[in-house]
Design a protein around this motif. Sequence first.
Motif, PDB file in Angstrom:
ATOM      1  N   VAL A   1     -17.103 -17.576  -6.512  1.00  0.00           N
ATOM      2  CA  VAL A   1     -18.483 -17.094  -6.635  1.00  0.00           C
ATOM      3  C   VAL A   1     -18.580 -16.288  -7.931  1.00  0.00           C
ATOM      4  O   VAL A   1     -17.610 -15.624  -8.331  1.00  0.00           O
ATOM      5  CB  VAL A   1     -18.837 -16.218  -5.407  1.00  0.00           C
ATOM      6  N   ALA A   2     -19.755 -16.354  -8.592  1.00  0.00           N
ATOM      7  CA  ALA A   2     -19.952 -15.572  -9.817  1.00  0.00           C
ATOM      8  C   ALA A   2     -19.658 -14.107  -9.526  1.00  0.00           C
ATOM      9  O   ALA A   2     -20.061 -13.575  -8.488  1.00  0.00           O
ATOM     10  CB  ALA A   2     -21.379 -15.744 -10.326  1.00  0.00           C
ATOM     11  N   GLY A   3     -18.969 -13.469 -10.462  1.00  0.00           N
ATOM     12  CA  GLY A   3     -18.549 -12.082 -10.263  1.00  0.00           C
ATOM     13  C   GLY A   3     -17.076 -11.964  -9.897  1.00  0.00           C
ATOM     14  O   GLY A   3     -16.469 -10.908 -10.050  1.00  0.00           O
ATOM     15  N   ASP A   4     -16.490 -13.083  -9.442  1.00  0.00           N
ATOM     16  CA  ASP A   4     -15.051 -13.065  -9.155  1.00  0.00           C
ATOM     17  C   ASP A   4     -14.265 -12.812 -10.438  1.00  0.00           C
ATOM     18  O   ASP A   4     -14.615 -13.329 -11.498  1.00  0.00           O
ATOM     19  CB  ASP A   4     -14.587 -14.428  -8.594  1.00  0.00           C
ATOM     20  N   GLU A   5     -13.207 -12.036 -10.308  1.00  0.00           N
ATOM     21  CA  GLU A   5     -12.280 -11.863 -11.424  1.00  0.00           C
ATOM     22  C   GLU A   5     -10.971 -12.511 -11.003  1.00  0.00           C
ATOM     23  O   GLU A   5     -10.287 -12.004 -10.109  1.00  0.00           O
ATOM     24  CB  GLU A   5     -12.102 -10.377 -11.729  1.00  0.00           C
ATOM     25  N   LEU A   6     -10.661 -13.643 -11.635  1.00  0.00           N
ATOM     26  CA  LEU A   6      -9.523 -14.451 -11.197  1.00  0.00           C
ATOM     27  C   LEU A   6      -8.344 -14.285 -12.144  1.00  0.00           C
ATOM     28  O   LEU A   6      -8.495 -14.359 -13.363  1.00  0.00           O
ATOM     29  CB  LEU A   6      -9.915 -15.930 -11.139  1.00  0.00           C
ATOM     30  N   THR A   7      -7.182 -14.061 -11.567  1.00  0.00           N
ATOM     31  CA  THR A   7      -5.955 -13.981 -12.348  1.00  0.00           C
ATOM     32  C   THR A   7      -5.097 -15.193 -11.995  1.00  0.00           C
ATOM     33  O   THR A   7      -4.801 -15.426 -10.818  1.00  0.00           O
ATOM     34  CB  THR A   7      -5.198 -12.672 -12.035  1.00  0.00           C
ATOM     35  N   ALA A   8      -4.739 -15.960 -13.022  1.00  0.00           N
ATOM     36  CA  ALA A   8      -4.021 -17.219 -12.812  1.00  0.00           C
ATOM     37  C   ALA A   8      -2.605 -17.121 -13.354  1.00  0.00           C
ATOM     38  O   ALA A   8      -2.368 -16.548 -14.421  1.00  0.00           O
ATOM     39  CB  ALA A   8      -4.751 -18.359 -13.507  1.00  0.00           C
ATOM     40  N   THR A   9      -1.698 -17.708 -12.595  1.00  0.00           N
ATOM     41  CA  THR A   9      -0.284 -17.734 -12.995  1.00  0.00           C
ATOM     42  C   THR A   9       0.229 -19.165 -12.883  1.00  0.00           C
ATOM     43  O   THR A   9       0.129 -19.781 -11.813  1.00  0.00           O
ATOM     44  CB  THR A   9       0.550 -16.822 -12.080  1.00  0.00           C
ATOM     45  N   LEU A  10       0.749 -19.691 -13.987  1.00  0.00           N
ATOM     46  CA  LEU A  10       1.208 -21.083 -14.008  1.00  0.00           C
ATOM     47  C   LEU A  10       2.715 -21.179 -13.823  1.00  0.00           C
ATOM     48  O   LEU A  10       3.482 -20.410 -14.408  1.00  0.00           O
ATOM     49  CB  LEU A  10       0.805 -21.750 -15.334  1.00  0.00           C
ATOM     50  N   THR A  11       3.083 -22.130 -12.998  1.00  0.00           N
ATOM     51  CA  THR A  11       4.491 -22.481 -12.834  1.00  0.00           C
ATOM     52  C   THR A  11       4.629 -23.984 -13.058  1.00  0.00           C
ATOM     53  O   THR A  11       3.789 -24.758 -12.594  1.00  0.00           O
ATOM     54  CB  THR A  11       4.988 -22.130 -11.411  1.00  0.00           C
ATOM     55  N   VAL A  12       5.663 -24.381 -13.780  1.00  0.00           N
ATOM     56  CA  VAL A  12       5.929 -25.812 -13.959  1.00  0.00           C
ATOM     57  C   VAL A  12       6.716 -26.285 -12.743  1.00  0.00           C
ATOM     58  O   VAL A  12       7.869 -25.897 -12.545  1.00  0.00           O
ATOM     59  CB  VAL A  12       6.726 -26.080 -15.254  1.00  0.00           C
TER      60      VAL A  12
END
Lengths: 145, 148
Positions: free
Chosen positions: B98-109
Amino acid sequence: MSAAVAGLEVGQIVAEQDFTLTRDSLVRYAGASGDFNPIHYRDDVAASVGLPGVLAHGMLTMGTAVQPVVSWLEGDAVPAGGWVSDYQVRFTRPVVVDPAHGAVLTVTAKVGQVDPEANTARVDLTVTFEGATVLGKAQVRVAWA
Amino acid sequence: MSVNPELQGRSFPSVSPYLVGREKIREFARATSSTSRLSLDPEAARAAGFRDVVAPPTFAIVVQEATLQQLLAAPDAGIDFARVVHGDQRFSYSRPIVAGDELTATLTVASVKSLGGHSMVTAESVMVDGEGEHVVTTTSTLVVRGDE
């Protein structure tokens, strides 16, 4: 209260829709998504890596193909509150977008599985371009709270 | 140049939080031929119980992009961007974005495989909200076409 999925039957077609992708669509999607891979807007780069032409972003095809399901979930045919909780595809065939005429995608969404316990259903998408499917294992999981 | 098999199992540092904007959701919705009231109309979204407009099912790709850039830019990855073709994609949500979300993404191979001169790299990005709760996991398999 019966499950929201109670009225669904396996094999039932819930949506069918055509979409025309043009080069304009690709530029718009590049900007909206941040995917500026030049194979999606430069004929020379596409040719230099052996592609038959400028291709639609796979993610544009994926994002467009699910919209009939989203519209179905927001319509009156099913209880409110349904949402897409899982969505997967395999990109099996490129969609070459002609500079003048674009490319027409045909989407058919059919119920593949119903789970009344979990109140979820799987909707399978068939997406074709020039008579051939372009997405494999295109499955949408819809859920009601 | 070929893809470095030692990428398998590597996790990259979390990218700086992505603040999901209302207009970005609407721009993305329009770009994917959406007519969803929940994605386009804040009033309709609020009436349905959401704080603001709801992102389309593939929106998380926008957030994933920054994590994939880390992978593509890794000096030892050996991935030529012009030779990358998207093989598979999946989104598994715990709740809608939803707009307003603050998303933190972490990538793993998750894996690196070779197949007939091509390489297949599967990358998984886990996204959590400001409270650290899981929102979505995106999984991409990239096919890196070999020299022919």
